[in-house]
Scaffold this motif. Structure first.
Motif, PDB file in Angstrom:
ATOM      1  N   ILE A  48      67.765  12.942  18.431  1.00  0.00           N
ATOM      2  CA  ILE A  48      66.370  12.818  18.886  1.00  0.00           C
ATOM      3  C   ILE A  48      65.560  11.915  17.964  1.00  0.00           C
ATOM      4  CG2 ILE A  48      66.445  15.116  19.929  1.00  0.00           C
ATOM      5  CD1 ILE A  48      64.571  16.012  17.592  1.00  0.00           C
ATOM      6  N   GLY A  49      66.128  11.571  16.796  1.00  0.00           N
ATOM      7  CA  GLY A  49      65.437  10.644  15.910  1.00  0.00           C
ATOM      8  C   GLY A  49      65.144   9.316  16.576  1.00  0.00           C
ATOM      9  N   THR A 208      64.221   4.227  32.530  1.00  0.00           N
ATOM     10  CA  THR A 208      64.096   5.660  32.276  1.00  0.00           C
ATOM     11  C   THR A 208      63.786   5.971  30.814  1.00  0.00           C
ATOM     12  OG1 THR A 208      66.503   5.819  31.929  1.00  0.00           O
ATOM     13  CG2 THR A 208      65.671   6.239  34.159  1.00  0.00           C
ATOM     14  N   ARG A 209      63.656   4.934  29.999  1.00  0.00           N
ATOM     15  CA  ARG A 209      63.364   5.116  28.581  1.00  0.00           C
ATOM     16  C   ARG A 209      62.000   4.563  28.165  1.00  0.00           C
ATOM     17  NH1 ARG A 209      66.073   8.428  24.862  1.00  0.00           N
ATOM     18  NH2 ARG A 209      68.301   8.424  25.291  1.00  0.00           N
ATOM     19  N   PHE A 210      61.462   3.640  28.947  1.00  0.00           N
ATOM     20  CA  PHE A 210      60.213   2.993  28.554  1.00  0.00           C
ATOM     21  C   PHE A 210      59.077   3.983  28.341  1.00  0.00           C
ATOM     22  CE2 PHE A 210      60.608  -1.739  29.972  1.00  0.00           C
ATOM     23  CZ  PHE A 210      61.490  -1.954  28.929  1.00  0.00           C
ATOM     24  N   TRP A 211      59.090   5.117  29.039  1.00  0.00           N
ATOM     25  CA  TRP A 211      57.992   6.068  28.902  1.00  0.00           C
ATOM     26  C   TRP A 211      57.848   6.556  27.468  1.00  0.00           C
ATOM     27  CZ3 TRP A 211      58.612  11.137  27.273  1.00  0.00           C
ATOM     28  CH2 TRP A 211      59.919  11.637  27.261  1.00  0.00           C
ATOM     29  N   GLU A 212      58.954   6.583  26.712  1.00  0.00           N
ATOM     30  CA  GLU A 212      58.886   7.045  25.334  1.00  0.00           C
ATOM     31  C   GLU A 212      58.119   6.055  24.460  1.00  0.00           C
ATOM     32  OE1 GLU A 212      62.476   9.085  23.839  1.00  0.00           O
ATOM     33  OE2 GLU A 212      63.451   8.363  25.666  1.00  0.00           O
ATOM     34  N   LEU A 213      58.273   4.784  24.730  1.00  0.00           N
ATOM     35  CA  LEU A 213      57.471   3.787  24.029  1.00  0.00           C
ATOM     36  C   LEU A 213      56.050   3.739  24.594  1.00  0.00           C
ATOM     37  CD1 LEU A 213      60.589   2.033  24.425  1.00  0.00           C
ATOM     38  CD2 LEU A 213      59.462   1.175  22.389  1.00  0.00           C
ATOM     39  N   TRP A 285      63.915  16.444  30.445  1.00  0.00           N
ATOM     40  CA  TRP A 285      62.746  17.148  29.928  1.00  0.00           C
ATOM     41  C   TRP A 285      62.840  17.356  28.424  1.00  0.00           C
ATOM     42  CZ3 TRP A 285      58.597  17.868  32.974  1.00  0.00           C
ATOM     43  CH2 TRP A 285      58.797  17.858  34.366  1.00  0.00           C
ATOM     44  N   TRP A 286      64.064  17.444  27.893  1.00  0.00           N
ATOM     45  CA  TRP A 286      64.234  17.715  26.472  1.00  0.00           C
ATOM     46  C   TRP A 286      63.574  16.665  25.591  1.00  0.00           C
ATOM     47  CZ3 TRP A 286      65.409  22.316  24.950  1.00  0.00           C
ATOM     48  CH2 TRP A 286      66.262  23.133  25.690  1.00  0.00           C
ATOM     49  N   ALA A 287      63.514  15.434  26.050  1.00  0.00           N
ATOM     50  CA  ALA A 287      62.960  14.356  25.225  1.00  0.00           C
ATOM     51  C   ALA A 287      61.470  14.534  24.954  1.00  0.00           C
ATOM     52  CB  ALA A 287      63.218  13.003  25.890  1.00  0.00           C
TER      53      ALA A 287
END
Length: 423
Positions: A48-49, A208-213, A285-287
């Motif tokens: 998760i880092g 599916t990853r851009f939301w984290e940025l 959801w875990w992210a």
């Protein structure tokens, strides 16, 4: 994973004030990843880092973009030149070192795959290359020395798409916050729709990853001084917390809220590292655990208790400064150790690999990254780095196209050419 908290200067672009606590948070992120890769049975959720890295990168980069668009001083040339000087030096060292180590340790078919991964890393499309091979948590992943470059690919794709999108929206006087939130929600929705049906795609896809940025970008917008849209809510929350915690009435100074934010954020990160495992559908959801945790810690500000006394600790700040080369080096060494041993190396070898990666990260940061990133002749450095990366990518692709260069397996060459020669 590679954005700076920005002590560096540039002639036109303005940059956020340096915050040592963000470097400390980056240190937490990289140490979690290193711990997971070296001792997955002990640090089960350390991967998760990377999600923490994404939030930090989104926050820092978007702060630069938003502030410079507002000042009408944003320059694409300068922005991407800085990205090249920040990212390319350490990455070039890793790609060249991997190519050299592979020459002595990999069979031609393995060397062929390494060549493909070098080309993918140089072109910042590793996530797409790895997407078509296997999952991040598959056993075969441990024999891929450049597996970890998938995250760098997603970050660089974000750096290409998002600044251009914001600039176009700003030119047409659209609401930048509304656009940022909308993209984040769409990306998160795609993540939720895929995490059970196609876990590999969900893990590697930028959509599916851009939301984290993007949640880092949303935080950056709301942190701009005159655009703190949650100011009134923050005052009320701070007042209620003060009443709940202190026996005597205090003047509102937001310290209660800051401390509560940082504590809650740290707790979410710890819970994520302890509870989430590679058997779970991730990100899904875990992210939300590491990403919201990072948002809370960053938004608490440098004066929150955890940020000031723990994350701003000199040791963590030092690890934060070398976090990018450390992220690059540690997996390369662990993966080659796995290949050389024909399986999971013993604990002593893994500990040695981690310690060596820390030393190499510090040397890379001191002798390569800093001299090329700062100082004079920035334009010449940018051009030279771009040319070198193109050459390395070309060599990698040529190695892949030529099936791992098996014709060097003749007498007189120090190639590994058969299983019998291997340990």
């Amino acid at each position: 994973m590679n954005s700076s908290s920005n002590g560096e200067q540039a002639p036109n672009l303005t940059h956020p004030k340096y915050r040592p606590d963000i470097d400390g948070l980056r240190a937490v992120a990289v140490l979690l990843v290193v711990g997971f890769h070296a001792f997955p049975d002990w640090v089960k959720g350390g991967f998760i880092g990377v999600d923490i890295f994404f939030v930090i990168s989104g926050f820092l980069i978007s702060t630069i973009i938003f502030e410079n668009l507002e000042r009408n001083s944003f320059s694409f040339i300068e922005f991407y030149s800085r990205r090249i000087r920040r990212i390319f030096p350490s990455l070039l060292v890793i790609l060249v070192a991997s190519f050299a180590l592979g020459w002595f340790t990999l069979l031609p078919d393995q060397y062929k795959q390494l060549g493909k991964h070098i080309a993918g890393g140089a072109g910042f499309v590793s996530n797409f290359v790895l997407w078509n091979e296997s999952g991040y948590f598959d056993s075969a992943a441990e024999t891929k020395p450049l597996l970890h470059l998938w995250s760098l690919g997603i970050e660089e794709q974000f750096y290409i798409v998002f600044p251009l999108l914001l600039w176009l929206a700003w030119k047409r006087r659209f609401n930048l916050l509304a656009i940022t939130v909308a993209i984040a929600l769409i990306s998160f929705g795609l993540n939720i729709s895929k995490y059970r049906s196609d876990a590999v795609a969900d893990f590697h896809s930028p959509q599916t990853r851009f939301w984290e940025l993007m949640i880092g970008a949303v935080l950056a917008y709301t942190q701009l001084g005159k655009q703190d849209i949650f100011a009134q809510l923050k005052r009320r929350l701070d007042h209620w917390l003060g009443m709940a915690v202190h026996a005597h009435r205090q003047e509102p100074n937001r310290s209660n809220l800051r401390n509560a934010q940082s504590i809650l954020g740290a707790m979410l990160i710890v819970v994520g590292a302890v509870v989430v495992t590679k058997e779970d559908h991730f990100p899904g959801w875990w992210a939300l655990l590491p990403t919201l945790g990072a948002v809370l810690v960053i938004s608490a500000g440098a004066q929150a208790w955890i940020n000031r006394w723990i994350l701003s600790n000199r040791i963590l700040v030092w690890f934060g400064l070398i976090s990018f080369p450390l992220y690059l080096w540690h997996w390369v060494l662990l993966s080659f150790a796995h290949i050389n041993e024909g399986g999971i190396p013993i604990s002593q070898i893994r500990i040695t690999a981690v310690l060596v990666s820390i030393v190499l990260a510090w040397l890379t940061y001191t002798l390569v990254e800093k001299p090329l990133r700062f100082g004079k002749h920035s334009n010449a450095k940018t051009i030279a780095l771009f040319v070198l990366m193109s050459v390395v990518g070309g060599v990698g692709y040529s190695t892949y196209a030529r099936s791992g260069l098996p014709f060097f397996c003749s007498k007189g060459h120090t190639r590994v050419c058969s299983v019998q020669i291997r340990r």
